[in-house]
Structures are given as structure tokens and as C-alpha cells.
Design a protein around this motif. Sequence first.
Motif, PDB file in Angstrom:
ATOM      1  N   ARG A 132     138.720  35.362 -18.644  1.00 27.50           N
ATOM      2  CA  ARG A 132     138.478  35.618 -20.058  1.00 27.50           C
ATOM      3  C   ARG A 132     137.043  35.270 -20.444  1.00 27.50           C
ATOM      4  NH1 ARG A 132     143.491  36.622 -22.357  1.00 27.50           N
ATOM      5  NH2 ARG A 132     145.219  35.757 -21.199  1.00 27.50           N
ATOM      6  N   ASN A 133     136.460  34.329 -19.737  1.00 26.91           N
ATOM      7  CA  ASN A 133     135.107  33.916 -20.065  1.00 26.91           C
ATOM      8  C   ASN A 133     134.128  34.975 -19.560  1.00 26.91           C
ATOM      9  OD1 ASN A 133     132.693  32.676 -20.466  1.00 26.91           O
ATOM     10  ND2 ASN A 133     133.305  30.724 -19.579  1.00 26.91           N
ATOM     11  N   ILE A 134     133.395  35.597 -20.443  1.00 33.64           N
ATOM     12  CA  ILE A 134     132.496  36.695 -20.093  1.00 33.64           C
ATOM     13  C   ILE A 134     131.354  36.204 -19.213  1.00 33.64           C
ATOM     14  CG2 ILE A 134     130.881  38.393 -21.051  1.00 33.64           C
ATOM     15  CD1 ILE A 134     132.767  38.623 -23.440  1.00 33.64           C
TER      16      ILE A 134
ATOM     17  N   LEU B 288     131.345  33.732 -17.048  1.00 32.29           N
ATOM     18  CA  LEU B 288     131.861  33.499 -15.700  1.00 32.29           C
ATOM     19  C   LEU B 288     132.126  34.824 -14.996  1.00 32.29           C
ATOM     20  CD1 LEU B 288     132.776  31.408 -13.634  1.00 32.29           C
ATOM     21  CD2 LEU B 288     135.052  31.509 -14.651  1.00 32.29           C
ATOM     22  N   ARG B 289     132.632  35.800 -15.729  1.00 33.56           N
ATOM     23  CA  ARG B 289     132.884  37.115 -15.165  1.00 33.56           C
ATOM     24  C   ARG B 289     131.574  37.754 -14.692  1.00 33.56           C
ATOM     25  NH1 ARG B 289     135.957  41.288 -18.849  1.00 33.56           N
ATOM     26  NH2 ARG B 289     137.387  39.528 -18.849  1.00 33.56           N
ATOM     27  N   LYS B 290     130.519  37.649 -15.477  1.00 33.64           N
ATOM     28  CA  LYS B 290     129.216  38.192 -15.106  1.00 33.64           C
ATOM     29  C   LYS B 290     128.688  37.487 -13.856  1.00 33.64           C
ATOM     30  CE  LYS B 290     127.479  39.745 -19.572  1.00 33.64           C
ATOM     31  NZ  LYS B 290     126.447  39.516 -20.590  1.00 33.64           N
ATOM     32  N   LEU B 291     128.864  36.186 -13.791  1.00 32.30           N
ATOM     33  CA  LEU B 291     128.396  35.411 -12.643  1.00 32.30           C
ATOM     34  C   LEU B 291     129.117  35.841 -11.366  1.00 32.30           C
ATOM     35  CD1 LEU B 291     126.654  32.985 -11.643  1.00 32.30           C
ATOM     36  CD2 LEU B 291     128.700  31.593 -12.000  1.00 32.30           C
ATOM     37  N   ILE B 292     130.409  36.029 -11.436  1.00 35.64           N
ATOM     38  CA  ILE B 292     131.190  36.447 -10.267  1.00 35.64           C
ATOM     39  C   ILE B 292     130.814  37.867  -9.862  1.00 35.64           C
ATOM     40  CG2 ILE B 292     133.515  37.009  -9.464  1.00 35.64           C
ATOM     41  CD1 ILE B 292     134.506  34.591 -11.100  1.00 35.64           C
TER      42      ILE B 292
END
Length: 80
Positions: A8-10, A12-16
Amino acid sequence: MIKIIFIRNIELRKLIYNFLLLLLITTTIRSAYAGTLNVKPGAWEIIRTTNRSGSVIPPSVLAKMPPEKRLQYEKQTNQS
């Protein structure tokens, strides 16, 4: 039961996603360079030189050996 994890955290999603993209790019580049190795298959020559001194068989075993076998062994070792 398989649980699907949604990030849900944008941030963290971008980092992954960025990490996976970087991993994909680096493995693609590495595999491209791996194919450019200039080696002729089958044209390899391996030379091994072994030096040994003395008898391979211990003296106690040589003493128990029958004379015929011992003579045969000594002839073989003196030839090489």
C-alpha cells in the motif's frame, strides 16, 4: 492458502520496482557480455608434470611382498 500481499505504501512500491528494474538491467548486460568470450572450444591442452622420489609403497609392505612381485614392481618403477 496463499495470501497475496499488496504493497500500500507508494514509496516502498517504487523502491521495490526500481530495485527489480535495476536487477533486470544488470543481469541482461552481464549475460550480453558473457556471450562475447573469445575461446575456441575443444582446443585446450592441459599438461601435468608430476615428480616423485622414492618408493610409493612403504618399505614394510615391500618386505612382505613375494620376490617375484617385488622384482616386477622395481622394474616398473625404474623405467619411469
